[in-house]
Design a protein around this motif. Structure first.
Motif, PDB file in Angstrom:
ATOM      1  N   GLU A  74       0.828  -1.233   0.038  1.00 22.12           N
ATOM      2  CA  GLU A  74      -0.006   0.199   0.071  1.00 22.12           C
ATOM      3  C   GLU A  74       0.987   1.497  -0.002  1.00 22.12           C
ATOM      4  OE1 GLU A  74      -2.618  -0.344   3.304  1.00 22.12           O
ATOM      5  OE2 GLU A  74      -3.643  -1.898   2.406  1.00 22.12           O
ATOM      6  N   LEU A  75       1.874   1.173   0.882  1.00 20.12           N
ATOM      7  CA  LEU A  75       2.732   2.375   0.934  1.00 20.12           C
ATOM      8  C   LEU A  75       3.446   2.795  -0.343  1.00 20.12           C
ATOM      9  CD1 LEU A  75       4.377   4.520   2.790  1.00 20.12           C
ATOM     10  CD2 LEU A  75       6.006   2.785   3.001  1.00 20.12           C
ATOM     11  N   LEU A  76       4.019   1.667  -0.970  1.00 20.12           N
ATOM     12  CA  LEU A  76       4.850   1.864  -2.332  1.00 20.12           C
ATOM     13  C   LEU A  76       4.095   2.252  -3.423  1.00 20.12           C
ATOM     14  CD1 LEU A  76       7.349  -1.399  -1.875  1.00 20.12           C
ATOM     15  CD2 LEU A  76       7.872   1.225  -1.610  1.00 20.12           C
ATOM     16  N   GLU A  77       2.748   1.561  -3.465  1.00 20.03           N
ATOM     17  CA  GLU A  77       1.824   1.909  -4.375  1.00 20.03           C
ATOM     18  C   GLU A  77       1.434   3.210  -4.573  1.00 20.03           C
ATOM     19  OE1 GLU A  77      -0.960  -1.590  -5.903  1.00 20.03           O
ATOM     20  OE2 GLU A  77      -1.650  -0.622  -3.974  1.00 20.03           O
ATOM     21  N   LYS A  78       1.182   4.077  -3.326  1.00 13.91           N
ATOM     22  CA  LYS A  78       0.965   5.351  -3.061  1.00 13.91           C
ATOM     23  C   LYS A  78       2.019   6.378  -3.513  1.00 13.91           C
ATOM     24  CE  LYS A  78      -1.905   5.308   1.121  1.00 13.91           C
ATOM     25  NZ  LYS A  78      -1.953   5.164   2.462  1.00 13.91           N
ATOM     26  N   HIS A  79       3.452   5.853  -3.809  1.00 13.08           N
ATOM     27  CA  HIS A  79       4.416   6.517  -4.266  1.00 13.08           C
ATOM     28  C   HIS A  79       5.015   6.031  -5.699  1.00 13.08           C
ATOM     29  CE1 HIS A  79       5.035   7.219   0.277  1.00 13.08           C
ATOM     30  NE2 HIS A  79       5.657   8.460  -0.265  1.00 13.08           N
ATOM     31  N   GLY A  80       3.953   5.493  -5.969  1.00 13.60           N
ATOM     32  CA  GLY A  80       4.052   5.131  -7.791  1.00 13.60           C
ATOM     33  C   GLY A  80       4.903   3.936  -8.094  1.00 13.60           C
ATOM     34  N   TYR A  81       4.961   2.992  -7.234  1.00 12.60           N
ATOM     35  CA  TYR A  81       5.827   1.684  -7.475  1.00 12.60           C
ATOM     36  C   TYR A  81       4.933   0.667  -7.937  1.00 12.60           C
ATOM     37  CZ  TYR A  81       9.971   3.774  -5.369  1.00 12.60           C
ATOM     38  OH  TYR A  81      10.934   4.303  -5.048  1.00 12.60           O
ATOM     39  N   ARG A  82       5.189  -0.359  -8.714  1.00 12.98           N
ATOM     40  CA  ARG A  82       4.285  -1.417  -9.142  1.00 12.98           C
ATOM     41  C   ARG A  82       4.457  -2.412  -8.256  1.00 12.98           C
ATOM     42  NH1 ARG A  82       4.820  -3.254 -14.679  1.00 12.98           N
ATOM     43  NH2 ARG A  82       7.096  -3.046 -14.428  1.00 12.98           N
ATOM     44  N   VAL A  83       3.582  -2.971  -7.474  1.00 12.24           N
ATOM     45  CA  VAL A  83       4.130  -3.958  -6.569  1.00 12.24           C
ATOM     46  C   VAL A  83       2.926  -5.170  -6.637  1.00 12.24           C
ATOM     47  CG1 VAL A  83       5.406  -2.546  -5.037  1.00 12.24           C
ATOM     48  CG2 VAL A  83       2.868  -2.624  -4.841  1.00 12.24           C
ATOM     49  N   VAL A  84       3.233  -6.218  -6.058  1.00 11.18           N
ATOM     50  CA  VAL A  84       2.294  -7.565  -5.876  1.00 11.18           C
ATOM     51  C   VAL A  84       2.491  -8.157  -4.476  1.00 11.18           C
ATOM     52  CG1 VAL A  84       1.419  -9.571  -6.876  1.00 11.18           C
ATOM     53  CG2 VAL A  84       2.420  -7.838  -8.228  1.00 11.18           C
ATOM     54  N   ASN A  85       1.509  -8.247  -3.918  1.00  9.07           N
ATOM     55  CA  ASN A  85       1.499  -9.069  -2.332  1.00  9.07           C
ATOM     56  C   ASN A  85       1.613 -10.345  -2.622  1.00  9.07           C
ATOM     57  OD1 ASN A  85       1.844  -9.187   0.334  1.00  9.07           O
ATOM     58  ND2 ASN A  85      -0.325  -9.078   0.683  1.00  9.07           N
ATOM     59  N   MET A  86       2.513 -11.215  -1.866  1.00  5.19           N
ATOM     60  CA  MET A  86       2.550 -12.517  -1.831  1.00  5.19           C
ATOM     61  C   MET A  86       1.538 -13.070  -0.767  1.00  5.19           C
ATOM     62  SD  MET A  86       5.591 -15.425  -2.121  1.00  5.19           S
ATOM     63  CE  MET A  86       5.805 -15.853  -0.238  1.00  5.19           C
ATOM     64  N   THR A  87       0.316 -13.621  -1.046  1.00  4.64           N
ATOM     65  CA  THR A  87      -0.461 -13.861  -0.101  1.00  4.64           C
ATOM     66  C   THR A  87       0.029 -15.241   0.464  1.00  4.64           C
ATOM     67  OG1 THR A  87      -1.686 -15.367  -1.580  1.00  4.64           O
ATOM     68  CG2 THR A  87      -2.380 -12.974  -1.260  1.00  4.64           C
ATOM     69  N   GLY A  88      -0.241 -15.313   1.811  1.00  4.90           N
ATOM     70  CA  GLY A  88       0.231 -16.515   2.737  1.00  4.90           C
ATOM     71  C   GLY A  88       1.541 -16.196   3.312  1.00  4.90           C
ATOM     72  N   GLY A  89       2.453 -15.502   2.600  1.00  7.41           N
ATOM     73  CA  GLY A  89       3.850 -15.129   3.030  1.00  7.41           C
ATOM     74  C   GLY A  89       4.733 -16.571   3.198  1.00  7.41           C
ATOM     75  N   MET A  90       5.684 -16.383   3.893  1.00  9.21           N
ATOM     76  CA  MET A  90       6.575 -17.280   3.918  1.00  9.21           C
ATOM     77  C   MET A  90       6.126 -18.559   4.570  1.00  9.21           C
ATOM     78  SD  MET A  90       9.400 -16.606   2.346  1.00  9.21           S
ATOM     79  CE  MET A  90      10.497 -17.849   2.911  1.00  9.21           C
ATOM     80  N   LEU A  91       5.180 -18.567   5.330  1.00  6.34           N
ATOM     81  CA  LEU A  91       4.244 -19.633   5.958  1.00  6.34           C
ATOM     82  C   LEU A  91       3.687 -20.445   4.755  1.00  6.34           C
ATOM     83  CD1 LEU A  91       2.223 -17.921   8.972  1.00  6.34           C
ATOM     84  CD2 LEU A  91       4.186 -19.425   9.006  1.00  6.34           C
TER      85      LEU A  91
END
Length: 98
Positions: A74-91
Protein backbone atom coordinates in the motif's frame (compact mmCIF):
# COMPACT_ATOMS: atom_id res chain seq x y z
CA UNK A 1 -3.72 -4.38 -4.70
CA UNK A 2 -2.46 -7.16 -6.94
CA UNK A 3 -1.71 -10.48 -5.27
CA UNK A 4 0.14 -13.66 -6.15
CA UNK A 5 0.32 -16.99 -4.34
CA UNK A 6 3.51 -18.54 -3.01
CA UNK A 7 2.97 -21.46 -5.41
CA UNK A 8 2.76 -19.06 -8.39
CA UNK A 9 6.01 -17.36 -7.33
CA UNK A 10 7.70 -20.74 -6.94
CA UNK A 11 6.53 -21.76 -10.44
CA UNK A 12 7.80 -18.51 -12.00
CA UNK A 13 11.20 -18.96 -10.33
CA UNK A 14 11.42 -22.59 -11.45
CA UNK A 15 10.69 -21.43 -15.02
CA UNK A 16 13.63 -19.03 -14.75
CA UNK A 17 11.54 -15.86 -14.84
CA UNK A 18 13.45 -12.83 -13.52
CA UNK A 19 11.54 -11.69 -10.42
CA UNK A 20 12.15 -8.75 -8.12
CA UNK A 21 11.28 -10.01 -4.65
CA UNK A 22 11.46 -7.83 -1.54
CA UNK A 23 11.26 -9.52 1.88
CA UNK A 24 9.92 -7.05 4.48
CA UNK A 25 10.38 -9.28 7.55
CA UNK A 26 12.76 -8.50 10.40
CA UNK A 27 16.42 -9.54 10.21
CA UNK A 28 16.02 -12.50 12.62
CA UNK A 29 13.14 -13.88 10.51
CA UNK A 30 15.14 -13.54 7.28
CA UNK A 31 18.13 -15.24 8.93
CA UNK A 32 15.97 -18.36 9.27
CA UNK A 33 15.61 -18.44 5.47
CA UNK A 34 14.40 -16.30 2.59
CA UNK A 35 13.43 -16.86 -1.02
CA UNK A 36 16.69 -17.11 -3.04
CA UNK A 37 17.61 -13.76 -4.56
CA UNK A 38 15.13 -11.75 -2.50
CA UNK A 39 16.18 -8.27 -1.39
CA UNK A 40 15.70 -7.62 2.34
CA UNK A 41 14.15 -4.32 3.42
CA UNK A 42 12.35 -4.54 6.80
CA UNK A 43 8.85 -2.99 6.80
CA UNK A 44 9.97 -0.31 9.26
CA UNK A 45 12.65 0.88 6.81
CA UNK A 46 10.74 0.60 3.52
CA UNK A 47 9.71 4.27 3.62
CA UNK A 48 13.36 5.32 3.97
CA UNK A 49 14.82 2.86 1.45
CA UNK A 50 12.21 2.96 -1.33
CA UNK A 51 14.67 5.00 -3.42
CA UNK A 52 16.63 1.74 -3.81
CA UNK A 53 13.71 0.39 -5.88
CA UNK A 54 13.11 1.11 -9.57
CA UNK A 55 9.63 2.42 -10.44
CA UNK A 56 9.97 0.76 -13.87
CA UNK A 57 10.09 -2.73 -12.30
CA UNK A 58 7.40 -4.76 -10.57
CA UNK A 59 8.19 -6.04 -7.08
CA UNK A 60 6.75 -9.03 -5.26
CA UNK A 61 6.53 -8.26 -1.54
CA UNK A 62 6.89 -11.05 1.02
CA UNK A 63 6.57 -11.30 4.80
CA UNK A 64 5.66 -14.08 7.24
CA UNK A 65 1.94 -14.34 6.46
CA UNK A 66 1.04 -11.55 4.02
CA UNK A 67 -0.01 -8.75 6.39
CA UNK A 68 3.17 -6.70 6.61
CA UNK A 69 3.87 -7.13 2.90
CA UNK A 70 0.33 -5.87 2.25
CA UNK A 71 1.06 -2.70 4.26
CA UNK A 72 4.36 -2.27 2.40
CA UNK A 73 2.52 -2.71 -0.91
CA UNK A 74 0.00 0.00 0.00
CA UNK A 75 2.79 2.43 0.92
CA UNK A 76 4.82 1.74 -2.21
CA UNK A 77 1.73 1.96 -4.46
CA UNK A 78 1.01 5.44 -3.06
CA UNK A 79 4.50 6.45 -4.16
CA UNK A 80 4.07 5.15 -7.70
CA UNK A 81 5.72 1.71 -7.43
CA UNK A 82 4.33 -1.39 -9.15
CA UNK A 83 3.94 -4.06 -6.47
CA UNK A 84 2.31 -7.44 -5.90
CA UNK A 85 1.65 -8.93 -2.46
CA UNK A 86 2.50 -12.63 -1.99
CA UNK A 87 -0.50 -13.97 -0.09
CA UNK A 88 0.23 -16.40 2.73
CA UNK A 89 3.82 -15.17 3.00
CA UNK A 90 6.64 -17.48 3.99
CA UNK A 91 4.17 -19.66 5.92
CA UNK A 92 2.84 -20.73 2.51
CA UNK A 93 6.28 -20.97 0.85
CA UNK A 94 7.29 -24.55 -0.01
CA UNK A 95 10.17 -23.68 -2.36
CA UNK A 96 13.89 -23.44 -1.62
CA UNK A 97 15.29 -20.93 0.88
CA UNK A 98 18.71 -19.42 1.36
Amino acid sequence: MKTITAKEVETLLREGKPLNIVDVREADEVAAGKIPGAMHIPLGLIEFRMDELDKNKEYILVCRSGGRSGRAAELLEKHGYRVVNMTGGMLAWEGPVE
